[in-house]
Design a protein around this motif. Structure first.
Motif, short mmCIF file in Angstrom:
data_model
loop_
_atom_site.label_atom_id
_atom_site.label_comp_id
_atom_site.label_asym_id
_atom_site.label_seq_id
_atom_site.Cartn_x
_atom_site.Cartn_y
_atom_site.Cartn_z
N ARG A 88 0.81 -1.22 0.00
CA ARG A 88 0.00 0.00 0.00
C ARG A 88 0.84 1.26 0.00
NH1 ARG A 88 -4.19 -0.89 4.81
NH2 ARG A 88 -5.86 -1.93 3.69
N THR A 89 1.96 1.23 0.71
CA THR A 89 2.72 2.46 0.95
C THR A 89 4.00 2.56 0.14
OG1 THR A 89 3.90 1.45 2.81
CG2 THR A 89 1.85 2.63 3.30
N SER A 90 4.27 1.61 -0.72
CA SER A 90 5.54 1.62 -1.46
C SER A 90 5.56 2.73 -2.48
CB SER A 90 5.77 0.28 -2.14
OG SER A 90 4.79 0.06 -3.13
N ASP A 91 6.76 3.09 -2.88
CA ASP A 91 6.93 4.09 -3.94
C ASP A 91 7.87 3.52 -5.00
OD1 ASP A 91 9.47 4.27 -2.86
OD2 ASP A 91 9.15 6.24 -1.96
N ALA A 92 8.27 4.33 -5.95
CA ALA A 92 9.09 3.85 -7.08
C ALA A 92 10.41 3.27 -6.59
CB ALA A 92 9.34 4.99 -8.05
N ALA A 93 11.01 3.87 -5.57
CA ALA A 93 12.29 3.34 -5.06
C ALA A 93 12.10 1.95 -4.46
CB ALA A 93 12.85 4.30 -4.01
N ASP A 94 10.99 1.73 -3.79
CA ASP A 94 10.72 0.42 -3.21
C ASP A 94 10.54 -0.64 -4.29
OD1 ASP A 94 10.84 1.33 -0.61
OD2 ASP A 94 8.69 1.68 -0.47
N GLU A 95 9.89 -0.29 -5.37
CA GLU A 95 9.66 -1.26 -6.44
C GLU A 95 10.98 -1.76 -7.01
OE1 GLU A 95 6.99 0.32 -9.33
OE2 GLU A 95 5.45 0.74 -7.84
N ALA A 96 11.94 -0.85 -7.20
CA ALA A 96 13.24 -1.26 -7.71
C ALA A 96 13.95 -2.17 -6.70
CB ALA A 96 14.09 -0.03 -8.01
N ARG A 97 13.83 -1.84 -5.44
CA ARG A 97 14.47 -2.62 -4.39
C ARG A 97 13.85 -4.00 -4.29
NH1 ARG A 97 12.94 -3.52 0.71
NH2 ARG A 97 11.31 -1.97 0.58
N LEU A 98 12.55 -4.10 -4.49
CA LEU A 98 11.85 -5.37 -4.36
C LEU A 98 11.91 -6.22 -5.62
CD1 LEU A 98 8.73 -4.13 -2.40
CD2 LEU A 98 10.67 -5.41 -1.51
N GLY A 99 12.51 -5.72 -6.66
CA GLY A 99 12.67 -6.51 -7.87
C GLY A 99 11.48 -6.43 -8.81
N ALA A 100 10.68 -5.41 -8.67
CA ALA A 100 9.55 -5.26 -9.58
C ALA A 100 10.07 -4.91 -10.97
CB ALA A 100 8.61 -4.15 -9.08
N ARG A 101 9.32 -5.28 -11.96
CA ARG A 101 9.72 -4.99 -13.34
C ARG A 101 9.60 -3.49 -13.59
NH1 ARG A 101 6.49 -9.73 -16.49
NH2 ARG A 101 7.63 -11.45 -15.55
N PRO A 102 10.62 -2.91 -14.18
CA PRO A 102 10.53 -1.49 -14.50
C PRO A 102 9.54 -1.25 -15.63
CG PRO A 102 12.56 -2.40 -15.34
CD PRO A 102 11.89 -3.49 -14.55
N ALA A 103 9.00 -0.06 -15.66
CA ALA A 103 8.06 0.30 -16.73
C ALA A 103 8.81 0.32 -18.05
CB ALA A 103 7.46 1.67 -16.44
N PRO A 104 8.17 -0.12 -19.13
CA PRO A 104 8.85 -0.11 -20.43
C PRO A 104 9.17 1.32 -20.86
CG PRO A 104 6.54 -0.65 -20.69
CD PRO A 104 6.82 -0.61 -19.22
N ILE A 105 10.30 1.47 -21.54
CA ILE A 105 10.72 2.79 -22.03
C ILE A 105 10.06 3.04 -23.37
CG2 ILE A 105 12.68 4.18 -22.77
CD1 ILE A 105 14.40 2.49 -20.84
N VAL A 106 9.37 4.16 -23.45
CA VAL A 106 8.68 4.51 -24.68
C VAL A 106 9.56 5.48 -25.45
CG1 VAL A 106 6.63 5.58 -25.66
CG2 VAL A 106 6.46 4.21 -23.58
N GLN A 107 9.89 5.11 -26.67
CA GLN A 107 10.72 5.98 -27.49
C GLN A 107 9.83 6.79 -28.43
OE1 GLN A 107 13.56 3.54 -29.49
NE2 GLN A 107 14.74 3.14 -27.64
N GLU A 108 10.08 8.07 -28.46
CA GLU A 108 9.29 8.94 -29.32
C GLU A 108 10.14 9.39 -30.50
OE1 GLU A 108 7.51 12.12 -27.19
OE2 GLU A 108 6.87 10.83 -25.57
N GLY A 109 9.46 9.57 -31.63
CA GLY A 109 10.14 10.14 -32.79
C GLY A 109 10.68 9.14 -33.67
#
Length: 67
Positions: free
Chosen positions: A46-67
């Protein structure tokens, strides 16, 4: 699975057994510890943030390339 032996005060063990509704101290301790861990995981989810997700091994959001 490795086993750990812990010494508890008899009155404390009896109180744990009564609270958890179990018939022996080992079951009471296991039940309460499993509940504690599950509660911690729910709170962290409930209380995690982006830093916690990286620490817990969550998959990073895909990088969207523009142009």
């Amino acid at each position: 699975m490795a086993k750990v032996t812990v010494s508890l005060d008899a009155d404390f063990a009896i109180e744990l057994m009564l609270l958890s509704g179990t018939r022996n101290p080992q079951d009471a301790v296991e039940l309460i510890l499993r509940d504690y861990l599950a509660r911690g995981r729910r709170t962290e989810a409930r209380t995690s943030d982006a830093a916690d997700e990286a620490r817990l091994g969550a998959r990073p959001a895909p990088i969207v390339q523009e142009g």
